[in-house]
Write an enzyme that holds these catalytic residues in place. Structure first.
Site, mmCIF file in Angstrom:
data_model
loop_
_atom_site.group_PDB
_atom_site.id
_atom_site.type_symbol
_atom_site.label_atom_id
_atom_site.label_comp_id
_atom_site.label_asym_id
_atom_site.label_seq_id
_atom_site.Cartn_x
_atom_site.Cartn_y
_atom_site.Cartn_z
ATOM 1 N N HIS A 21 0.797 -1.300 -0.258
ATOM 2 C CA HIS A 21 0.570 -0.210 0.061
ATOM 3 C C HIS A 21 0.394 1.438 -0.151
ATOM 4 O O HIS A 21 0.445 2.531 0.021
ATOM 5 C CB HIS A 21 -1.162 -0.207 0.776
ATOM 6 C CG HIS A 21 -2.093 -0.921 1.012
ATOM 7 N ND1 HIS A 21 -2.901 -1.169 -0.433
ATOM 8 C CD2 HIS A 21 -2.536 -2.001 1.496
ATOM 9 C CE1 HIS A 21 -2.733 -2.500 -0.229
ATOM 10 N NE2 HIS A 21 -3.366 -3.345 0.622
ATOM 11 N N HIS A 54 3.260 -7.594 -3.746
ATOM 12 C CA HIS A 54 2.154 -9.013 -3.699
ATOM 13 C C HIS A 54 1.998 -8.505 -5.643
ATOM 14 O O HIS A 54 2.037 -7.792 -5.860
ATOM 15 C CB HIS A 54 0.706 -8.843 -3.438
ATOM 16 C CG HIS A 54 0.037 -9.604 -4.019
ATOM 17 N ND1 HIS A 54 -1.025 -9.970 -3.233
ATOM 18 C CD2 HIS A 54 0.504 -10.763 -5.130
ATOM 19 C CE1 HIS A 54 -1.877 -11.003 -4.495
ATOM 20 N NE2 HIS A 54 -1.178 -11.217 -5.176
ATOM 21 N N GLU A 81 4.786 -12.543 -2.539
ATOM 22 C CA GLU A 81 3.391 -12.821 -2.943
ATOM 23 C C GLU A 81 2.895 -13.242 -4.688
ATOM 24 O O GLU A 81 2.658 -11.999 -5.006
ATOM 25 C CB GLU A 81 1.985 -12.168 -2.217
ATOM 26 C CG GLU A 81 2.255 -12.705 -0.679
ATOM 27 C CD GLU A 81 1.168 -11.333 -0.147
ATOM 28 O OE1 GLU A 81 0.492 -11.139 -0.247
ATOM 29 O OE2 GLU A 81 1.804 -11.418 1.398
ATOM 30 N N THR A 112 -6.602 -10.183 -1.464
ATOM 31 C CA THR A 112 -7.345 -11.417 -1.102
ATOM 32 C C THR A 112 -7.574 -12.060 -0.553
ATOM 33 O O THR A 112 -7.752 -12.116 1.098
ATOM 34 C CB THR A 112 -6.196 -12.143 -1.192
ATOM 35 O OG1 THR A 112 -3.878 -11.182 -1.541
ATOM 36 C CG2 THR A 112 -5.263 -13.286 -1.214
ATOM 37 N N GLU A 162 0.812 -20.324 4.970
ATOM 38 C CA GLU A 162 0.240 -19.135 5.712
ATOM 39 C C GLU A 162 -0.934 -19.560 5.628
ATOM 40 O O GLU A 162 -1.337 -19.688 4.840
ATOM 41 C CB GLU A 162 0.753 -17.906 4.415
ATOM 42 C CG GLU A 162 0.352 -16.824 5.582
ATOM 43 C CD GLU A 162 0.850 -15.217 4.955
ATOM 44 O OE1 GLU A 162 2.035 -15.683 4.119
ATOM 45 O OE2 GLU A 162 0.516 -14.376 5.436
ATOM 46 N N HIS A 201 -2.927 -11.922 7.056
ATOM 47 C CA HIS A 201 -4.261 -11.234 6.815
ATOM 48 C C HIS A 201 -5.445 -10.325 7.775
ATOM 49 O O HIS A 201 -5.423 -11.396 8.619
ATOM 50 C CB HIS A 201 -5.412 -12.036 5.623
ATOM 51 C CG HIS A 201 -5.934 -11.648 4.294
ATOM 52 N ND1 HIS A 201 -6.771 -10.877 4.937
ATOM 53 C CD2 HIS A 201 -5.145 -10.879 3.578
ATOM 54 C CE1 HIS A 201 -7.259 -10.370 3.488
ATOM 55 N NE2 HIS A 201 -6.117 -10.495 2.853
HETATM 56 N N1 PXP Z 1 -0.592 -12.324 3.617
HETATM 57 C C1 PXP Z 1 -1.053 -12.552 2.733
HETATM 58 C C2 PXP Z 1 -0.899 -13.894 1.744
HETATM 59 C C3 PXP Z 1 -2.001 -11.657 1.988
HETATM 60 O O1 PXP Z 1 -2.227 -11.806 0.428
HETATM 61 C C4 PXP Z 1 -1.871 -10.429 2.677
HETATM 62 C C5 PXP Z 1 -2.482 -9.300 1.894
HETATM 63 O O2 PXP Z 1 -1.948 -8.781 0.456
HETATM 64 C C6 PXP Z 1 -1.225 -9.982 4.057
HETATM 65 C C7 PXP Z 1 -1.117 -11.669 4.349
HETATM 66 C C8 PXP Z 1 -1.156 -9.172 4.640
HETATM 67 O O3 PXP Z 1 -2.870 -8.668 4.528
HETATM 68 P P1 PXP Z 1 -2.843 -7.102 5.470
HETATM 69 O O4 PXP Z 1 -2.753 -6.867 4.604
HETATM 70 O O5 PXP Z 1 -4.939 -6.764 5.747
HETATM 71 O O6 PXP Z 1 -2.609 -7.272 6.677
#
Ligand code: PXP
Length: 251
Positions: A21, A54, A81, A112, A162, A201
């Site tokens: 982000h 990602h 990712e 995701t 994960e 996530h």
């Molecule tokens: N892990 C994976 C595999 C993800 O796809 C994401 C989101 O890109 C995250 C962790 C991180 O999630 P968040 O941005 O909600 O902390």
């Protein structure tokens, strides 16, 4: 990876900071800032053990050049990712991150949604596991906390999983306890099967501490909450605070 699990009951949790982000903000004005490299550097000096990004099909945040530049700019692990798409798979073998995490991806989703469908992708994953092993790149699969899915992951010979904590992070009250237990049971099973267990996530400063008490989990991957918090408190403080609160839960 620099730290391997021994008996991880009391090992500090590794923190992977997802910087997607920062790129979202940069792309909003197309002025070339804020810099993802600068964000990664600040996150690492604040205690991040790994940088996560990602590379999505639509390149809505992280771009190909970001991944290449991150690879050469950072002195900590890089986790790429990615979906099972030929262009990003090719890219990963060229850039050689320390780890790839295979995620499902839908063009219309905001982030995701849900874990990877292992059965649908079994033969492709089998081939990829061998190729990544040859290339000395760790391969993790992003999956729901479900025992059958975890058993399939172990059969594929991946390095780890994960666990998708999206359902846990959205649940409240009794439902949150139920989702926490699902994550706990899944993590324990994965550990018994010899898989390294990460989680991520939707984790934030309020909901991460409970999941951090699960001793089978060695690493958290967190993006949105840290980057959002950094608007008010700075990235350095936001990473440090997350590390402090998750590791306080391990003691
Ligand atoms: N892990 C994976 C595999 C993800 O796809 C994401 C989101 O890109 C995250 C962790 C991180 O999630 P968040 O941005 O909600 O902390």
């Amino acid at each position: 990876m620099e730290i391997k699990k021994i008996n991880n009951t009391f090992l500090p949790l590794r923190l992977g900071v997802n910087i997607d982000h920062i790129a979202t903000l940069r792309n909003a004005r197309k002025e070339g800032f804020p810099s993802v490299i600068q964000a990664a550097t600040v996150a690492i000096s604040a205690g991040a053990d790994m940088i996560v990004c990602h590379l999505r099909e639509d390149r809505r945040h992280i771009m190909d050049d970001d991944v290449k530049e991150l690879r050469s700019a950072i002195n900590k692990d890089l986790d790429l990712e990615m979906a099972l798409r030929d262009d990003v798979i090719d890219m990963s073998f060229k850039v050689k991150p320390d780890k790839v995490t295979i995620v499902p991806e839908k063009r219309e989703e905001v982030t995701t949604e849900g874990g990877l469908d292992i059965n649908k992708n079994k033969s492709k994953l089998k081939d990829l596991v061998m190729e990544y092993k040859k290339a000395r790149i760790e391969i993790f699969l992003f999956v729901e906390p479900d025992i059958e899915i975890i058993e399939s992951c172990a059969q594929l010979g991946v390095d780890g999983i994960e666990i998708h904590t999206g359902s846990y992070s959205r649940a409240r009250g009794k439902d949150a306890i139920h989702e926490y237990k699902r994550v706990l049971i899944a993590a324990k099973k994965a550990d018994e099967l010899g898989l390294d267990v990460a989680a991520g996530h939707g984790l934030d400063y309020q909901n991460a501490p409970l999941i951090a008490t699960i001793p089978y989990i060695f690493e958290f991957n967190i993006g949105f909450s840290i980057i959002a918090n950094s608007i008010f408190y700075g990235l350095d403080d936001s990473v440090k605070r997350m590390k402090d609160i998750i590791n306080a839960s391990r003691r």
